[in-house]
Every structure is written in C-alpha cells, then in structure tokens.
Design a protein around this motif. Sequence first.
Motif, PDB file in Angstrom:
ATOM      1  N   GLY A 224       4.304   3.170  -3.723  1.00  0.00           N
ATOM      2  CA  GLY A 224       3.461   3.312  -4.910  1.00  0.00           C
ATOM      3  C   GLY A 224       3.958   4.427  -5.807  1.00  0.00           C
TER       4      GLY A 224
ATOM      5  N   LEU B 161      -6.399   0.809  -1.582  1.00  0.00           N
ATOM      6  CA  LEU B 161      -7.391   1.888  -1.650  1.00  0.00           C
ATOM      7  C   LEU B 161      -8.782   1.312  -1.857  1.00  0.00           C
TER       8      LEU B 161
ATOM      9  N   SER C  73       0.827  -1.200   0.000  1.00  0.00           N
ATOM     10  CA  SER C  73       0.000   0.000   0.000  1.00  0.00           C
ATOM     11  C   SER C  73       0.865   1.254   0.000  1.00  0.00           C
TER      12      SER C  73
ATOM     13  N   MET D 132      -5.791  14.151   3.883  1.00  0.00           N
ATOM     14  CA  MET D 132      -4.945  13.196   4.603  1.00  0.00           C
ATOM     15  C   MET D 132      -4.313  13.807   5.865  1.00  0.00           C
TER      16      MET D 132
ATOM     17  N   GLY E 272       3.523   7.374  -5.430  1.00  0.00           N
ATOM     18  CA  GLY E 272       4.032   8.438  -4.568  1.00  0.00           C
ATOM     19  C   GLY E 272       5.542   8.336  -4.407  1.00  0.00           C
TER      20      GLY E 272
ATOM     21  N   LEU F 176       2.883   7.131   2.907  1.00  0.00           N
ATOM     22  CA  LEU F 176       2.683   6.071   3.899  1.00  0.00           C
ATOM     23  C   LEU F 176       1.220   5.624   3.974  1.00  0.00           C
TER      24      LEU F 176
HETATM   25  N1  PHE Z   1       1.006   5.308  -0.560  1.00  0.00           N
HETATM   26  C1  PHE Z   1       0.662   5.268  -1.938  1.00  0.00           C
HETATM   27  C2  PHE Z   1       1.803   5.836  -2.754  1.00  0.00           C
HETATM   28  O1  PHE Z   1       2.772   6.298  -2.244  1.00  0.00           O
HETATM   29  C3  PHE Z   1      -0.623   5.985  -2.223  1.00  0.00           C
HETATM   30  C4  PHE Z   1      -1.738   5.619  -1.312  1.00  0.00           C
HETATM   31  C5  PHE Z   1      -2.330   6.577  -0.530  1.00  0.00           C
HETATM   32  C6  PHE Z   1      -2.165   4.312  -1.216  1.00  0.00           C
HETATM   33  C7  PHE Z   1      -3.332   6.240   0.357  1.00  0.00           C
HETATM   34  C8  PHE Z   1      -3.177   3.966  -0.358  1.00  0.00           C
HETATM   35  C9  PHE Z   1      -3.746   4.942   0.432  1.00  0.00           C
HETATM   36  O2  PHE Z   1       1.749   5.872  -3.937  1.00  0.00           O
END
Ligand code: PHE
Length: 454
Positions: free
Chosen positions: A25, A324, A22, A388, A27, A228
């Motif tokens: 990603g 998600l 999760s 968030m 991000g 995160l």
């Molecule tokens: N953490 C994931 C990323 O860095 C994005 C994400 C946000 C996933 C919230 C799940 C919940 O890409």
Amino acid sequence: MSKQNRINFSSKLAVVAAAAGSAVGLGNIWRFPYELGQYGGAAFLFFYVLFVIVMGFPIMLSEFAIGRAGQSNAVGSFRKLDPKGKWWLIGVMGVITAFLIMGFYSVVSGWTLEYIYQAVTNQFSGKDSITLAANFSEFSSDSVRPVLWAVLVMVITAAIILLGVKDGIEKSTKFMMPLLFIIIIAMGIRSVTLPGGLEGLRFLFHPDFSKINSSVLLSAMGQAFFSLSLGMGCMITYGSYVNKKNKLSHTVTEVTILDSLVAVLAAVVIFPAAFAVGINPGQGPELVFITLPNVFSNLPGGQFWAILFFILLFVAALTSLISLMEVVVAFVTEQFKMKRVPVTISVTLAVLVFSVMSSLSFGAWKDVTIFGMTFFDLFDNITSKVFMPLGGLLITLFAGWVMPLNSLKQEVSNNGSLQVKWFGIYLIIIRYVAPLGILLVLLNQLGVSKWIGL
Ligand code: PHE
C-alpha cells in the motif's frame, strides 16, 4: 469434523491477492522509499528486513492461525479461543487502530486521485520544482478539495466492502494486484535503464549506519508492522476467511516476500529516475508528490509514466483500505449482529470524521496539535509506532502462551497433514524472541534502556 460454514476465499490465489493487497500500500510506495532515503539507505533496509523476518513473518502466521482457528472477526476470534480472558481487547485496539489509519490513509489516497487528474490533464509539464512544491502545498492545505477526494476514496472502498468478501474483496484484489505488479515492474525497468539511473541505485543502497539510532530503529520496526498490516487484526480477519486446506506458512511467505519486493521496487522506481533527470530526491512525505511530478516533467513520455504511477499508488492504497474497513465492518456486523449495509455506511461516515481532521492538518488546522503533532501526524505515528507494535507484542504472547497449543499447531500444520519441523523454532520466536525484541525497541525509544543500563 470440519465445521466451516464461514465464507471462504475461493482459491489460494485469492488469499494471496487479498492479503498482499492489504500489505502492499502507501506504506510501500509512498513511505518506504523516503524512509530509506532519510535513514541511511541500505542500513535502514538491513534492519527493516531483520524485523520482517523475526517479527513480521511469525506474527503474520500467528494472526492467520488465530483467525482461522477462531473463525471470526478480530475480536470474536480471541473470544472464541479464550472465552474467559480479556485478550479480546487486543481486537478492540485493532478496530480503533483501523479507524485511525483510515483517517490519514484516506487523505493520502485522495491525493493520489488529484494527482491522477493532474497527470491526465498534463499539469506537471514545464513546471519547475518550486512551482510543483507550491502547487502541492496549495492543494493539500485547501479545506475542501482534498476532503472531497478523500470522500470519494472512502465511497469506492465502501462500495467494494458492500459487495462482500467474495464479490467485493476477492474479485477486486484479484484484478488489481496483478495490475499493480505489471505497472511497478515496467516502471522499475524504465527507471534503471535511464542514462544516469544507476547513480540513484548507488545512493539508495549505500549503507550509512551512522544514521541508525533508537528512533530510526523504531521507525524501521513500525514500518515493518505497518507495511505488513500487522498487530491490528487485519490478518486475523482475513485469516478467518482462509480455507482450512490453505498452507498458511506458504501464504505468509509469499505475502511477506511480495510486500518487501514492492517496497524495494518502489525505491528502485523513484531514486534512479530522480538522479537521471538530475533532481535531488526530496526527503520526506513530499517525495512522491513533489519530486516525482518534477521527474515526470523532465522525462520523455513523462505524462504517460505519471498517469501510470499515480494509478499504481491509488490501486495500492485502495486494496489496503478495503482490508482496513473489513476489520471494522466484520467486527460490528458479527459482534453486534447487524447488517452489512447499514454498518458499512455508518463506518464510512465515522471514518470521514477522522479524514477531515487529518486533511485539515495541512491547512486550517495545522496549528492544532496534540503532543506536538497535527492530527495527521498523530494518527500516523501513534498507529505504526505504538498501537501496531503493541498489538503485535500481545498477539505473539497470545499465540505463544494463551491460545491452546494444539489448536495453534493444528492451524499451522493443517491438522497434522503438513510436516512442520520448524514449529519449535516458530514457538520460541513467538514466545520469546519477537515479544522481547518489540519491547526492547519500544523501551529503547523511550530512553528507558539508559536508566536500566543496557
Ligand atoms: N500495509 C498497508 C501499507 O503498507 C497499510 C495497512 C496497515 C493496511 C494496516 C491494512 C492494515 O500501506
């Protein structure tokens, strides 16, 4: 008495794979490197790491504790721990946030599939940066093709969710996360050993504190939450599937370190490679989709690395999308007592409405703006910079002040069987330090700090 009849991840490894899946990603691999390039390299990294330590770690621990204590989805867990209050609304905000994130996330994930396809069919080779930039904007502004890729991504996500927590989420992340690590480490080694690659590292890690201002601080904080997967119920949902024997603080430490490591590694893959082939690393979202193809077209064996890189990006995106979608699906199935299949299908269709809006932001609807932002930018900014952090703030307050203290302590100490000498410090952080910190960064950005003379 242990009353745990909820489905559980079957091992410690499974928990880490799912949670790191999760967290790691787009991000980390798509956004973090260009933010680092844009906002002063090591200076940005410094604040990012600071936010991860004082906010990321304690909030993730709190989310896991809330989920495991509540034994329910993002909304149900709050209800269980505080039946009379209104704190479950945090979970509702989380579900909305999950929708909005999936809206723009599915689009970028779809781009990665297009780029895997382009890499496999060797379409980057021999093209200069201008052509590659034109190709990207032509593709991303199209009204059909990127939407179809987004649909495919969401269908794959839904298929995994339909298989359930164990056969879907657990099995897929246990396979994909090790793959992801192998690819990114191989690419990191390749990149820094290129002649001239070290120059890129120097650029990257040269701290430029002059670039830091209130909005950069907010970006660093938003990035920590986003990366995160915090403040929106994801780790609450996953926490509810964590076995009572799991040492939450260990899991959180591992996930946080893995996530930060991948972010830094992604930058270490991208910047040295760009410098080695003499390309000015673009700054912004196009870094991965324009600069990198340009790098690959100049690199010996570039096609191979290109395929590998976009597979990496896709795998990272998919394991995040799974988490998600699970937030929403667990919420609807449990709170409304509905079946997983119809819920997953409906959620997928609903998400696709947001995906289409986000995708069209690059073409047909690029002039449709709200608060001066396209739908894509709006979904992206409002989630990581507003919802968030706000969710994180409320979660710390809930864990620190509202949820029964012994229930919180029981979760982090596994019913007293673990020594948690740091519990006092953790409590101070979630009661005061993290919420005040979040508030300050948010207010600072709004310019409020100037009015109150801070
Ligand atoms: N953490 C994931 C990323 O860095 C994005 C994400 C946000 C996933 C919230 C799940 C919940 O890409």
